[in-house]
Design a protein around this motif. Structure first.
Motif, mmCIF file in Angstrom:
data_model
loop_
_atom_site.group_PDB
_atom_site.id
_atom_site.type_symbol
_atom_site.label_atom_id
_atom_site.label_comp_id
_atom_site.label_asym_id
_atom_site.label_seq_id
_atom_site.Cartn_x
_atom_site.Cartn_y
_atom_site.Cartn_z
ATOM 1 N N THR A 68 -2.129 -5.824 14.241
ATOM 2 C CA THR A 68 -2.811 -7.068 14.608
ATOM 3 C C THR A 68 -1.887 -8.217 14.214
ATOM 4 N N LEU A 83 -0.511 -7.542 10.581
ATOM 5 C CA LEU A 83 -1.104 -6.472 9.780
ATOM 6 C C LEU A 83 -0.843 -5.123 10.440
ATOM 7 N N TYR A 84 -0.181 -4.236 9.697
ATOM 8 C CA TYR A 84 0.131 -2.886 10.157
ATOM 9 C C TYR A 84 -0.752 -1.911 9.379
ATOM 10 N N VAL A 85 -1.633 -1.237 10.091
ATOM 11 C CA VAL A 85 -2.655 -0.403 9.455
ATOM 12 C C VAL A 85 -2.520 1.046 9.913
ATOM 13 N N SER A 87 -3.598 4.299 11.366
ATOM 14 C CA SER A 87 -4.732 4.485 12.275
ATOM 15 C C SER A 87 -5.390 5.848 12.152
ATOM 16 N N VAL A 97 -1.855 -1.572 -0.569
ATOM 17 C CA VAL A 97 -1.495 -2.667 0.331
ATOM 18 C C VAL A 97 -0.111 -3.176 -0.056
ATOM 19 N N ALA A 122 3.243 1.737 7.176
ATOM 20 C CA ALA A 122 1.930 2.109 7.707
ATOM 21 C C ALA A 122 1.904 3.586 8.084
ATOM 22 N N VAL A 127 -1.295 0.073 4.036
ATOM 23 C CA VAL A 127 -1.582 -1.137 4.806
ATOM 24 C C VAL A 127 -0.490 -2.154 4.489
ATOM 25 N N ALA A 129 1.283 -5.923 5.290
ATOM 26 C CA ALA A 129 1.175 -7.268 5.849
ATOM 27 C C ALA A 129 2.552 -7.918 5.821
ATOM 28 N N LEU A 155 -5.942 -11.262 2.072
ATOM 29 C CA LEU A 155 -6.193 -9.822 2.110
ATOM 30 C C LEU A 155 -7.345 -9.430 1.197
ATOM 31 N N HIS A 162 -9.283 -4.559 7.006
ATOM 32 C CA HIS A 162 -8.290 -3.500 6.782
ATOM 33 C C HIS A 162 -8.852 -2.485 5.783
ATOM 34 N N GLY A 164 -7.351 -1.374 3.178
ATOM 35 C CA GLY A 164 -6.538 -1.434 1.974
ATOM 36 C C GLY A 164 -7.369 -1.610 0.719
#
Length: 313
Positions: A68, A83-85, A87, A97, A122, A127, A129, A155, A162, A164
């Motif tokens: 995102t 933001l890399y999460v 999945s 995080v 990620a 998580v 950022a 965050l 997220h 995190g």
């Protein structure tokens, strides 16, 4: 005969040492191309090294990551994060995080330039950022650290955004971004309520000792040398005793090597032991961050282990 055996073994080990194998994991041409630049830094080095790694990043898998982009963590134009999460986490899982600030000499750079860094962590269940921050001269010390703090606060205040664990945050950066991460970790967050930060990861920090500034860095620190001691990270490492991981490239510039030596000395004086420290053999100031997400794992596993050991979960 035994002497001959050990001589041959040592000789072979020298040819295919783990460090050489790591950097050459992508291809010998990439490793040779990076080494050819030596310990210089200039526009040609930045362009040359990023072009060596560009096809590797383009070919790398992006699976298992939801991204995102351009989330506002403050009101400033550049106070945005991507933001890399992971999945594929189990329902309800909470993971560490990582907040990361890019480099760029305090006046340039962008989070999109380190997208491969976000994907890498990620994909390893963290998580991540990636943040932008306000450039100098519009921003001056310690605003970079304050921007990092605003990202950490966002965050923590938006756990619904997220998976995190906001009690297990790690703050990181490379080059100027490492200065901003350290400024937050040791100065602007010191003495404040617990923010969930459990460690600092500083890659090629350029200004741990502000009394030894390069001329170009004064655009961020200003020209008043009487203020430099109070701006120096090395004089504040006791203000907040966070675990720390330091990394430099073997071919980082001499000024970077010197700055890290002074930070190591300050941390040794604080803790009576050496900090976690890694020299990325064969790498320079650009490749030390470009190699993440490729077959070269000069730093990634060490940072992941540092996070695991200090996550507190």
């Amino acid at each position: 005969m035994r002497l001959l055996y050990w001589s041959l073994l040592i000789g072979v080990a020298g040819i295919i040492s783990p460090a050489h194998a790591q950097m050459s994991a992508n291809s010998p041409s990439v490793a040779e191309g990076v080494r050819a630049f030596g310990d210089r830094l200039g526009p040609d080095v930045v362009k040359g090294v990023t072009e060596l790694y560009k096809p590797l990043h383009e070919a790398a898998s992006k699976e298992g990551v939801t991204v995102t982009k351009d989330i506002a963590y403050g009101s400033g134009e550049r106070q945005k994060l991507d933001l890399y999460v992971p999945s594929n986490l189990p329902a309800g899982a909470k993971v560490p995080v990582l907040v990361f600030a890019h480099g760029g000499g305090f006046v340039r750079g962008d989070k999109k330039d380190v997208a491969h860094f976000g994907v890498y962590f990620a994909q390893h269940g963290i998580v991540t950022a990636l943040i932008n921050y306000t450039y100098a001269p519009q921003a001056s010390f310690p605003s970079g650290g304050e921007d990092v703090g605003k990202a950490v606060a966002w965050l923590r205040e938006h756990p619904e955004a997220h998976p995190g664990n906001v009690g297990s945050i790690f703050v990181s950066g490379n080059s100027a971004g490492a200065t901003h991460a350290a400024t937050y970790g040791f100065l602007t967050s010191a003495g404040k309520p617990d923010d969930g930060v459990r460690g600092l990861i500083l890659i090629s920090i350029p200004t741990a000792d502000a009394e030894d500034l390069a001329q170009q860095d004064k655009v961020y620190y200003g020209e008043d040398a009487s203020k430099y001691p109070g701006m120096s990270i090395i004089h504040h490492v006791a203000d907040r005793k966070l675990p720390i991981f330091l990394a430099v490239g073997e071919n980082d510039m001499p000024s970077i090597q010197r700055q890290n030596k002074r930070l190591v000395d300050a941390l040794f004086a604080r803790d009576c032991k050496l900090p976690n420290y890694k020299t990325a053999l064969g790498h320079n100031h650009i490749s030390i961050i470009e190699h993440f997400g490729t077959a070269d794992e000069s730093l990634g596993p060490d940072i992941l282990e540092f996070i695991r050991e200090n996550a507190g979960t």
